[in-house]
Motif scaffolding. Structure first.
Motif, PDB file in Angstrom:
ATOM      1  N   LYS A 157       0.839  -1.211   0.000  1.00 20.48           N
ATOM      2  CA  LYS A 157       0.000   0.000   0.000  1.00 20.48           C
ATOM      3  C   LYS A 157       0.869   1.256   0.000  1.00 20.48           C
ATOM      4  O   LYS A 157       2.051   1.205   0.405  1.00 20.48           O
ATOM      5  CB  LYS A 157      -0.921   0.014   1.228  1.00 20.48           C
ATOM      6  N   ILE A 182       0.357   5.434   1.319  1.00 16.76           N
ATOM      7  CA  ILE A 182      -0.548   6.432   1.895  1.00 16.76           C
ATOM      8  C   ILE A 182      -0.392   7.695   1.062  1.00 16.76           C
ATOM      9  O   ILE A 182       0.713   8.237   0.921  1.00 16.76           O
ATOM     10  CB  ILE A 182      -0.214   6.669   3.378  1.00 16.76           C
ATOM     11  N   GLU A 200      -0.855  10.308   6.724  1.00 17.16           N
ATOM     12  CA  GLU A 200      -0.194   9.446   7.710  1.00 17.16           C
ATOM     13  C   GLU A 200       0.125  10.247   8.970  1.00 17.16           C
ATOM     14  O   GLU A 200       0.261  11.466   8.932  1.00 17.16           O
ATOM     15  CB  GLU A 200       1.078   8.776   7.158  1.00 17.16           C
ATOM     16  N   HIS A 201       0.250   9.555  10.051  1.00 17.60           N
ATOM     17  CA  HIS A 201       0.465  10.104  11.397  1.00 17.60           C
ATOM     18  C   HIS A 201      -0.758  10.847  11.929  1.00 17.60           C
ATOM     19  O   HIS A 201      -1.245  10.520  13.008  1.00 17.60           O
ATOM     20  CB  HIS A 201       1.728  10.987  11.474  1.00 17.60           C
ATOM     21  N   VAL A 233      -3.626  10.467  11.051  1.00 11.93           N
ATOM     22  CA  VAL A 233      -4.704   9.476  11.134  1.00 11.93           C
ATOM     23  C   VAL A 233      -4.698   8.755  12.487  1.00 11.93           C
ATOM     24  O   VAL A 233      -5.738   8.316  12.972  1.00 11.93           O
ATOM     25  CB  VAL A 233      -4.601   8.476   9.940  1.00 11.93           C
ATOM     26  N   VAL A 234      -3.531   8.686  13.114  1.00 13.91           N
ATOM     27  CA  VAL A 234      -3.448   8.051  14.438  1.00 13.91           C
ATOM     28  C   VAL A 234      -4.202   8.902  15.462  1.00 13.91           C
ATOM     29  O   VAL A 234      -4.674   8.410  16.480  1.00 13.91           O
ATOM     30  CB  VAL A 234      -1.952   7.884  14.845  1.00 13.91           C
ATOM     31  N   PRO A 237      -1.354   1.545  16.196  1.00 13.99           N
ATOM     32  CA  PRO A 237      -1.704   1.754  14.787  1.00 13.99           C
ATOM     33  C   PRO A 237      -3.087   2.393  14.653  1.00 13.99           C
ATOM     34  O   PRO A 237      -3.948   2.200  15.521  1.00 13.99           O
ATOM     35  CB  PRO A 237      -1.719   0.342  14.206  1.00 13.99           C
ATOM     36  N   SER A 238      -3.274   3.125  13.563  1.00 12.14           N
ATOM     37  CA  SER A 238      -4.591   3.739  13.353  1.00 12.14           C
ATOM     38  C   SER A 238      -5.587   2.731  12.796  1.00 12.14           C
ATOM     39  O   SER A 238      -6.788   2.879  12.972  1.00 12.14           O
ATOM     40  CB  SER A 238      -4.460   4.884  12.343  1.00 12.14           C
ATOM     41  N   ILE A 256      -5.370   1.956   9.388  1.00 14.37           N
ATOM     42  CA  ILE A 256      -5.491   2.171   7.938  1.00 14.37           C
ATOM     43  C   ILE A 256      -4.758   1.081   7.146  1.00 14.37           C
ATOM     44  O   ILE A 256      -5.255   0.615   6.126  1.00 14.37           O
ATOM     45  CB  ILE A 256      -5.014   3.585   7.520  1.00 14.37           C
ATOM     46  N   ASP A 257      -3.586   0.648   7.625  1.00 11.62           N
ATOM     47  CA  ASP A 257      -2.804  -0.315   6.830  1.00 11.62           C
ATOM     48  C   ASP A 257      -3.540  -1.645   6.681  1.00 11.62           C
ATOM     49  O   ASP A 257      -3.677  -2.177   5.578  1.00 11.62           O
ATOM     50  CB  ASP A 257      -1.428  -0.562   7.478  1.00 11.62           C
ATOM     51  N   VAL A 277       6.109   6.690  14.945  1.00 14.24           N
ATOM     52  CA  VAL A 277       4.831   6.884  15.642  1.00 14.24           C
ATOM     53  C   VAL A 277       5.082   7.264  17.106  1.00 14.24           C
ATOM     54  O   VAL A 277       4.439   8.169  17.644  1.00 14.24           O
ATOM     55  CB  VAL A 277       3.942   5.611  15.523  1.00 14.24           C
ATOM     56  N   GLY A 290       5.246   5.651   7.511  1.00 16.17           N
ATOM     57  CA  GLY A 290       5.750   6.135   8.793  1.00 16.17           C
ATOM     58  C   GLY A 290       6.891   7.133   8.673  1.00 16.17           C
ATOM     59  O   GLY A 290       7.047   8.026   9.494  1.00 16.17           O
TER      60      GLY A 290
HETATM   61  C1  MEV Z   1       1.826   3.817   8.620  1.00 15.01           C
HETATM   62  O1  MEV Z   1       1.656   3.229   7.344  1.00 15.01           O
HETATM   63  C2  MEV Z   1       0.899   4.974   8.787  1.00 15.01           C
HETATM   64  C3  MEV Z   1       0.999   5.692  10.121  1.00 15.01           C
HETATM   65  O2  MEV Z   1       0.017   6.724  10.082  1.00 15.01           O
HETATM   66  C4  MEV Z   1       0.735   4.768  11.285  1.00 15.01           C
HETATM   67  C5  MEV Z   1      -0.708   4.300  11.354  1.00 15.01           C
HETATM   68  O3  MEV Z   1      -1.593   4.910  10.772  1.00 15.01           O
HETATM   69  O4  MEV Z   1      -0.927   3.296  12.037  1.00 15.01           O
HETATM   70  C6  MEV Z   1       2.345   6.349  10.319  1.00 15.01           C
END
Ligand code: MEV
Length: 321
Positions: free
Chosen positions: A11, A13, A17-18, A20-21, A148-149, A151-152, A196, A277
Motif C-alpha cells: 500500500k 498512503i 499518515e500520522h 490518522v493516528v 496503529p490507526s 489504515i494499513d 509513531v 511512517g
Molecule cells: C503507517 O503506514 C501509517 C501511520 O500513520 C501509522 C498508522 O496509521 O498506524 C504512520
C-alpha cells in the motif's frame, strides 16, 4: 490435499499518515505490483498444534511454538484460532513470501498478516469476512507499531482505495480519473514504530502545536478526497507538497527523503511527499508526462528503486485463491 494460498498487496498512503493516528482522515491505495503470499499445506502425519513456519525473506524456519509468544506470525495464528474457538490448529506447514520490501512504509507487515490470516481461515474451513480478517490483522499491527490507526490493515485487506478515519465507517474511494504515482525507495529503511512513538512524545510535550499540524493535515486530506471524487487529480500535486512540509514539521522526514522529494519536483513531478511512517522508507511523486525524467533523476540522486503504479478504483477480488 490442496494448498491454501492467499495474498495481500502493498500500500501507499497518499495523504494523512500520522495525523490518522490522532483521529484525522487519511487516504491509502493498494499497490498490486507488490504482494505478500501465505501458502498452507496440511501435514497429515503430524499432530494437531504442530505448525512449521518458514519465511525465507527473513531467514525464518521454525516451529511456531518456538517463536516468542508475541512474535507477529505467532500472534496472527493465535488470533485466527481464538476467533474460531479452536484450541489447536491441525498440523500444517506455513510458507510466507513477500515482494513488499520490509521496513519500507509500503505495508509489508499488514499485508503478511492479512495474507496469513486469510490462508489460515481457508485451511481451517472457516469463512472470515474482510472485516474480521482486517480486525485480526489490526491486532497483529499493534505489536509492530504500538498504536496503529488501522489504515494499513484495512487497505491491504480490502484491496481498494480507502478514505479512512478512526471511528467512522470505512469509505471506498471511487477514482473518477485514474492517475499515476512513482514510488521511490530512499535507500534507508523506515521505522514506523519509532516514528509513531516520536510523534506521540512530541504531541504529549506540545499538544497544541501538534494538534494544529494534525488538523492541517486532516484538511489537506479532506480536500484531496474532493479532488479525487471530482476527477481532478492534477490538483493533488500541491496538496502532496503541503502534506510533506507538515510531515517535516512532525519530524518524520529525513535529509535524504527531503532531497529526493525536491528532486522529483524539480524533474517535473506535480507534487511529492514521503509515504508511510517515514524516518526512511519510500516517497511518492505524482507524475504525468514527465515519468521518465523523474525516474532518472531520482535514481541519479540515490533512490534505490523507482516504479510506477496506477491509482484506479479496483474491484474487490476473490478472498482466497
Ligand atoms: C503507517 O503506514 C501509517 C501511520 O500513520 C501509522 C498508522 O496509521 O498506524 C504512520
Amino acid at each position: 490435499m490442496p494448498a491454501f494460498t492467499a495474498t495481500a498487496p502493498g500500500k501507499i498512503i497518499l495523504f494523512g499518515e500520522h495525523a490518522v493516528v490522532y483521529g484525522e482522515p487519511a487516504i491509502a491505495v493498494p499497490v498490486q505490483a507488490l504482494q505478500a503470499r501465505a501458502v498452507i499445506n496440511a501435514v497429515l502425519s503430524g499432530k494437531s498444534g504442530e505448525i512449521q513456519i518458514e519465511a525465507p525473506d527473513i531467514s525464518l524456519a521454525a516451529d511456531l511454538k518456538d517463536l516468542d509468544i508475541d512474535h507477529p506470525l505467532r500472534v496472527a495464528v493465535t488470533e485466527v484460532a481464538g476467533e474460531n474457538k479452536l484450541d489447536l490448529v491441525p498440523a500444517c506447514r506455513i510458507r510466507i513470501t513477500s515482494t513488499i520490501p520490509l521496513s519500507s512504509g509500503l505495508g509489508s507487515s499488514a499485508a503478511i498478516s492479512s495474507a496469513l490470516i486469510r490462508a489460515l481461515s481457508a485451511f481451517l474451513g472457516v469463512q472470515m469476512t474482510d472485516e474480521e480478517v482486517s480486525q485480526a490483522a489490526f491486532e497483529v499491527e499493534t505489536i509492530h507499531h504500538g498504536t496503529p490507526s488501522g489504515i494499513d490493515n484495512n487497505v491491504v485487506t480490502f484491496r481498494r482505495p480507502v478514505y479512512y478515519q478512526k471511528g467512522n465507517p470505512m469509505e471506498f474511494l471511487s477514482i473518477q480519473t485514474p492517475f499515476h504515482i512513482l514510488i521511490a525507495g530512499s535507500g534507508f529503511p523506515g521505522n514506523t514504530r519509532k516514528a509513531v512513538s516520536t510523534v506521540r512524545e512530541s504531541w504529549l510535550t506540545e499538544p497544541e502545536r501538534y494538534q494544529k499540524i494534525f488538523s492541517e493535515i486532516g484538511n489537506i486530506t479532506r480536500r484531496a478526497r474532493e479532488l479525487i471524487s471530482a476527477g481532478d487529480p492534477r490538483e493533488l500535486g500541491p496538496l502532496m507538497d503541503q502534506n510533506h512540509s507538515l510531515l517535516q514539521d512532525l519530524g518524520v522526514s529525513t535529509t535524504r527523503l527531503d532531497h529526493l522529494v525536491q528532486t522529483a519536483r524539480n524533474a517535473g513531478a506535480l507534487g511529492a511527499k514521503l509515504s508511510g511512517g517515514g524516518l526512511g522508507g519510500h516517497l511518492i511523486a505524482l507524475v504525468d508526462d514527465e515519468v521518465e525524467a523523474v525516474r532518472e533523476n531520482l535514481l541519479e540522486e540515490g533512490a534505490d528503486s523507482v516504479f510506477l503504479t496506477a491509482v484506479e478504483s479496483s474491484p474487490p477480488l476473490s478472498q482466497a485463491e
